[in-house]
Design a protein around this motif. Sequence first.
Motif, PDB file in Angstrom:
ATOM      1  N   GLU A 270       0.909  -1.149  -0.017  1.00 11.63           N
ATOM      2  CA  GLU A 270       0.010  -0.135   0.041  1.00 11.63           C
ATOM      3  C   GLU A 270       0.893   1.233   0.183  1.00 11.63           C
ATOM      4  OE1 GLU A 270      -2.770   2.056   3.313  1.00 11.63           O
ATOM      5  OE2 GLU A 270      -3.417  -0.210   2.442  1.00 11.63           O
ATOM      6  N   GLN A 271       0.711   2.128  -1.048  1.00 11.95           N
ATOM      7  CA  GLN A 271       1.548   3.249  -1.246  1.00 11.95           C
ATOM      8  C   GLN A 271       1.382   4.157   0.167  1.00 11.95           C
ATOM      9  OE1 GLN A 271       1.072   5.334  -4.957  1.00 11.95           O
ATOM     10  NE2 GLN A 271       2.923   6.603  -4.503  1.00 11.95           N
ATOM     11  N   GLN A 272       0.154   4.560   0.657  1.00  9.71           N
ATOM     12  CA  GLN A 272       0.154   5.347   1.841  1.00  9.71           C
ATOM     13  C   GLN A 272       0.954   5.047   2.891  1.00  9.71           C
ATOM     14  OE1 GLN A 272      -4.156   5.926   1.365  1.00  9.71           O
ATOM     15  NE2 GLN A 272      -3.956   7.451  -0.021  1.00  9.71           N
ATOM     16  N   LYS A 273       1.187   3.766   2.918  1.00 12.69           N
ATOM     17  CA  LYS A 273       1.806   3.193   4.316  1.00 12.69           C
ATOM     18  C   LYS A 273       3.408   2.971   3.839  1.00 12.69           C
ATOM     19  CE  LYS A 273      -1.861   0.319   6.215  1.00 12.69           C
ATOM     20  NZ  LYS A 273      -2.179  -1.087   6.508  1.00 12.69           N
ATOM     21  N   GLU A 274       3.670   2.868   2.586  1.00 10.26           N
ATOM     22  CA  GLU A 274       4.868   2.343   2.245  1.00 10.26           C
ATOM     23  C   GLU A 274       5.826   3.898   2.271  1.00 10.26           C
ATOM     24  OE1 GLU A 274       6.939  -0.278   1.448  1.00 10.26           O
ATOM     25  OE2 GLU A 274       5.144  -1.587   1.900  1.00 10.26           O
ATOM     26  N   GLY A 275       5.410   4.983   2.167  1.00  6.17           N
ATOM     27  CA  GLY A 275       5.762   6.351   1.986  1.00  6.17           C
ATOM     28  C   GLY A 275       6.241   6.755   0.715  1.00  6.17           C
ATOM     29  N   THR A 276       7.221   7.113   0.400  1.00 10.63           N
ATOM     30  CA  THR A 276       7.713   7.733  -0.985  1.00 10.63           C
ATOM     31  C   THR A 276       7.372   6.552  -2.191  1.00 10.63           C
ATOM     32  OG1 THR A 276      10.052   7.149  -0.903  1.00 10.63           O
ATOM     33  CG2 THR A 276       9.472   9.092  -0.030  1.00 10.63           C
ATOM     34  N   GLU A 277       7.397   7.061  -3.257  1.00  9.49           N
ATOM     35  CA  GLU A 277       7.102   6.221  -4.398  1.00  9.49           C
ATOM     36  C   GLU A 277       8.497   5.479  -4.589  1.00  9.49           C
ATOM     37  OE1 GLU A 277       7.940   7.324  -8.893  1.00  9.49           O
ATOM     38  OE2 GLU A 277       5.721   7.790  -8.249  1.00  9.49           O
ATOM     39  N   GLN A 278       9.597   5.964  -4.314  1.00 10.68           N
ATOM     40  CA  GLN A 278      10.773   5.305  -4.300  1.00 10.68           C
ATOM     41  C   GLN A 278      10.881   4.177  -3.439  1.00 10.68           C
ATOM     42  OE1 GLN A 278      14.345   7.366  -4.021  1.00 10.68           O
ATOM     43  NE2 GLN A 278      15.940   5.750  -3.977  1.00 10.68           N
TER      44      GLN A 278
END
Length: 547
Positions: free
Chosen positions: A270-278
Motif C-alpha cells: 500500500e503506497q500510503q503506508k510505504e511512504g515515498t514512491e521510491q
Amino acid sequence: MNHRIVRIHPKDNVLVALQDLEAGELYSIEGVEGILQAPVSAKHKFSMEDLHQGDLIYMYGGIVGKAVVDIPSGHPLTTSNVTHEAESFGGKTEDYHWEAPDVSKFQNRTFQGFHRSDGQVGTGNYWLVIPLVFCENRNVDTIKEAFLEELGFAKPNPYKQLVKEMALHYQAGDQAAIANLSVSTFTERKDLKLFPQVDGIKFLNHQGGCGGVRQDSEALCTLLAGYINNPNTAGATVLSLGCQNAQASILEQKLKEMNPDFQKPLIMLEQQKEGTEQQLLTHAIKETFLGLAEVNKLRRQPAALSKLTVGLECGGSDGFSGISANPSVGYAADLIVALGGKAILSEFPELCGVEQELINRCVTHESAEKFSALMKSYAAAAEAVGSGFDMNPSPGNIKDGLITDAMKSSGAAKKGGTSPVTDVLDYGEIVRKPGLNLLCTPGNDVESTTAMAGSGANVILFTTGLGTPTGNPITPVIKVSSNHRLVERMPDIIDVNTGYVISGEKSIQQMGEEILEQVIAVASGEMTKAQKLGQDDFIPWKRGVSL
C-alpha cells in the motif's frame, strides 16, 4: 455439403451462398430448385421460397428474423427486407439426452502443465503485477519497464529499429531511402530469460477501483481475484494506494471465498503506508524478483485432459462462422467435456434466440432459472437505455452476412457444442463443475475473454471470420478462422483454419479433433499467434450496458 450453397437445417427457409453467385443462376438443393433474382455474395443468404411480409425467417432450425416486405424466391436477404426476430423462451420444458462423441483416441492423452497445490493445472506459469486502482497504473508501468528488458521478457520490437533507421536517413538528408526500409530486414533480439520456467510477467492496468459505484469496485476485486486464482498464475504483486473503494481486504476476502486452499505467493503493498514512491517501488521490485526466483523452480509435468478449462469465444464473425469455425470448436468442446474437462460459453447478448434450447440443456431447474433470469435482466437493462440485443451485430458482421442478432447468435451458440449445461455463472463466478458452463458476459470480445480467464479458463478458443488480434495476458488464445481468405490475408493472427469445411475438404468432426490437438500443444507450452504478437488485452466489465 454442396460447394456453392448450403441449407443448414431441414427447417430452414433460406440458403447460404458458399461462393459468389450471379443473377439468373439456377440452384438446386434437397429437391428444391429455383433461379437467383439478384447476385448473392458468398456468406450471404437468399430465400428458397416466396416469403410474404410478416413471415418468419428460419436458420439453424430456429427463428432468426422476419420479412418486412415480400421476398421472392431466390432473392437476397438484406437489412432492408428483414428485421430481427427471435424465439421466445420460458422455463425448462423437456429433458435433454446427449450422445457424447467418441473420445477413444484422446482417452489416455495428456498435456504438459504446471501443477498447483490446490489441484489445478496451468497451461502457463505467469507472474501478475496488478493495480487495485487506476492511481497505481504509473507505478505498475515503472515496474514493467524495469523488469521486462532486464529479465529478458521484452518482446522484440523491429519497429523501434525501423524508426531508428528512418531517423538516421533523415539526419543524413536521404529521405528517399526511407521508402525502401522494411522491418523484415532487421534482426530480432534473442534475449535469454533469467527465469526460463516463468512464461511471462503480466501487468493488468485498468481504469477502475474508485469512483463509480461500490458494486463496480467489488466486481473488479472479484475479477482480479479470479486472475490470481487462475491455474496459469504462479504468483502476484498487488499495488494499492490505500484510500480507494477497491480495498485490499475485499480482494483478500474474494480470494478466500474462491479458494480456501490458496497458497500462491502474493505480495500486497500500500503506497500510503510505504511512504515515498521510491520506497514503494524498491520494495515491490525486490519482493517480486524473489517471487519470480521461487516460481521458476516449477516444471511442466503430464496432466490429464480433464484438467483443461476451455473458454469459447467469437469475434469479427462472418457469414461462415456459424457453419465452419463455431461448430468445429463446438465439437472440440464436446470432446473436452466427454473427457471430463470444462468448457465456458459466454457472450449472453449473442445467445439471443437460442435461450430455450440452452434452458432445456440445463442439468438442473435451478440453472435453467438462473440463466433465464440473467438473460431477461440483461435484455431489460439494454432496453432501459434505448438499446437492445437487436443492435448487437457490428457493421462488419452485417457486411459479411449476419444481418440480425438472432442470425448471429444462432451461429455463435454453435461454439458450445451439444453437451448438457452443468452450471450457469454470473460475471466473476469461477467454474467449479466439469461440463459446459454458461457465463454472463457482454458480447464485446475483450470484455468476454477477460471474464473467462477470470473464471478459470486456462485456454481460450476464439473463432473469427473477419480477423482480430485479440489475446489475453495469462490465458493463451487460439485463433480459429472460418474461411481460407482470412488465413491468406492475415496469417500472423490465425492458428487453425476451418475453411476446409466450407470447401468440402474436411468434416466438422475432423476439424474439431484438429482443434483439440492444437489445444493440447498450446496447453503444453506451444505459443499461439496472439502470444507471439504480445497481444495482452484486458478490459473489466462495469456491468453497464455493453453488447
